[in-house]
Scaffold this motif. Structure first.
Motif, PDB file in Angstrom:
ATOM      1  N   PHE A  60      38.747  35.546  40.637  1.00  0.00           N
ATOM      2  CA  PHE A  60      38.369  36.950  40.521  1.00  0.00           C
ATOM      3  C   PHE A  60      36.867  37.079  40.744  1.00  0.00           C
ATOM      4  O   PHE A  60      36.078  36.294  40.211  1.00  0.00           O
ATOM      5  N   ASP A  61      36.469  38.088  41.543  1.00  0.00           N
ATOM      6  CA  ASP A  61      35.042  38.298  41.794  1.00  0.00           C
ATOM      7  C   ASP A  61      34.456  39.291  40.803  1.00  0.00           C
ATOM      8  O   ASP A  61      35.132  39.780  39.887  1.00  0.00           O
ATOM      9  N   GLN A  62      33.162  39.611  40.998  1.00  0.00           N
ATOM     10  CA  GLN A  62      32.452  40.456  40.037  1.00  0.00           C
ATOM     11  C   GLN A  62      32.976  41.878  40.004  1.00  0.00           C
ATOM     12  O   GLN A  62      32.706  42.622  39.043  1.00  0.00           O
ATOM     13  N   ASN A  63      33.732  42.256  41.016  1.00  0.00           N
ATOM     14  CA  ASN A  63      34.304  43.601  41.049  1.00  0.00           C
ATOM     15  C   ASN A  63      35.753  43.632  40.549  1.00  0.00           C
ATOM     16  O   ASN A  63      36.403  44.675  40.596  1.00  0.00           O
ATOM     17  N   GLY A  64      36.244  42.482  40.117  1.00  0.00           N
ATOM     18  CA  GLY A  64      37.606  42.428  39.616  1.00  0.00           C
ATOM     19  C   GLY A  64      38.655  42.166  40.671  1.00  0.00           C
ATOM     20  O   GLY A  64      39.844  42.108  40.363  1.00  0.00           O
ATOM     21  N   LYS A  65      38.237  42.004  41.925  1.00  0.00           N
ATOM     22  CA  LYS A  65      39.197  41.730  42.997  1.00  0.00           C
ATOM     23  C   LYS A  65      39.715  40.308  42.870  1.00  0.00           C
ATOM     24  O   LYS A  65      38.949  39.378  42.605  1.00  0.00           O
ATOM     25  N   SER A  66      41.001  40.117  43.097  1.00  0.00           N
ATOM     26  CA  SER A  66      41.615  38.791  42.985  1.00  0.00           C
ATOM     27  C   SER A  66      41.820  38.176  44.364  1.00  0.00           C
ATOM     28  O   SER A  66      42.091  38.877  45.336  1.00  0.00           O
ATOM     29  N   TYR A  67      41.690  36.857  44.430  1.00  0.00           N
ATOM     30  CA  TYR A  67      41.865  36.100  45.668  1.00  0.00           C
ATOM     31  C   TYR A  67      42.808  34.927  45.398  1.00  0.00           C
ATOM     32  O   TYR A  67      42.629  34.197  44.419  1.00  0.00           O
ATOM     33  N   LEU A  68      43.789  34.752  46.246  1.00  0.00           N
ATOM     34  CA  LEU A  68      44.629  33.567  46.171  1.00  0.00           C
ATOM     35  C   LEU A  68      43.790  32.367  46.604  1.00  0.00           C
ATOM     36  O   LEU A  68      43.306  32.320  47.732  1.00  0.00           O
TER      37      LEU A  68
END
Length: 235
Positions: A42-50
């Motif tokens: 998860f990045d600083q904006n809350g976006k998730s990445y597989l």
């Protein structure tokens, strides 16, 4: 001496402007990872990445696994670091026992390093030192395979067979010979059985040894499963 005006200097692009880190690409700043959970980052904006790349390196057990976190915490509570030149530790001895127990017959010692590139460098040096110790100082050549990847340091890059990665550093690399990889998809002929193709490629190793001189070859470097430069080839 060439003087650069302030206006000209200001037009020179600054790699990764906005960060003090020299990232792997100079044209952009990657997202900032703040936490991991299972197979996701998860990045600083809350976006998730597989996390499809961490598994190939150091995250094959996933992120924030409770058992892994507990084991790390327990070890830190005891001791975080002891120089292996002067100390051993329970963690080191227990891991070595487990690795040897699952290794092929004849492997009964483990040498710990910090990563794959360092492991390749250490293996090359060990091969050289071994032959010096037994009185065969002429053994200095290493054979590897094309389209292989063994690390990012100069020795590892020398035995690596990816020409794109090697090209700009060629003057700095040690001499190594490269034979064909086992790459049926492109290299197996229509009239060849898998066994015949395998033997043909294996015979390239014997040919290379004879060309260099059997008494001059110190090592053959090959990865069991190729991933980084060819794409998940079977052994």
């Amino acid at each position: 001496m060439t003087n650069v005006s302030n206006s000209a200097r200001s037009s020179i692009p600054v790699p990764n402007a906005g960060t003090r880190v020299l990232h792997r690409t100079s044209t952009s700043i990657p997202p900032r990872a703040v936490r991991g959970e299972g197979i996701y980052i998860f990045d600083q904006n809350g976006k998730s990445y597989l996390d499809a790349c961490g598994g190939a390196a150091v995250s094959c057990l996933g992120h924030s696994d409770p058992d892994v976190r507990a084991a790390m915490h327990a070890q830190i509570d005891q001791i975080a670091y002891a120089h292996s030149g002067f100390f051993s530790s329970d963690a080191m001895e227990e891991l070595a026992d487990e690795l040897v127990a699952s290794a092929p017959e004849g492997i009964d010692k483990v040498y710990f390093v910090s990563g794959g590139s360092e492991a390749t460098e250490a293996a090359l040096k060990m091969a050289r030192q071994y032959f010096l110790e037994i009185g065969q100082p002429d053994r200095k050549y290493v054979i590897a395979r094309r389209q292989s990847y063994h690390g990012n340091t100069l020795g590892a890059l020398s035995v690596g067979g990816n020409m794109w990665r090697r090209k700009q550093f060629e003057p700095l690399l040690i001499t190594a010979s490269h034979i064909a990889p086992v790459y049926q998809y492109r290299d197996q002929r229509d009239d060849e059985t898998p066994e015949a193709y395998g033997l043909r490629v294996a015979n390239e190793l014997e040919t290379a040894i004879l060309e260099l001189g059997a008494e001059s070859v110190a090592a053959f470097v090959a990865e069991p499963v190729v991933g980084a430069t060819v794409g998940a080839l079977a052994p």
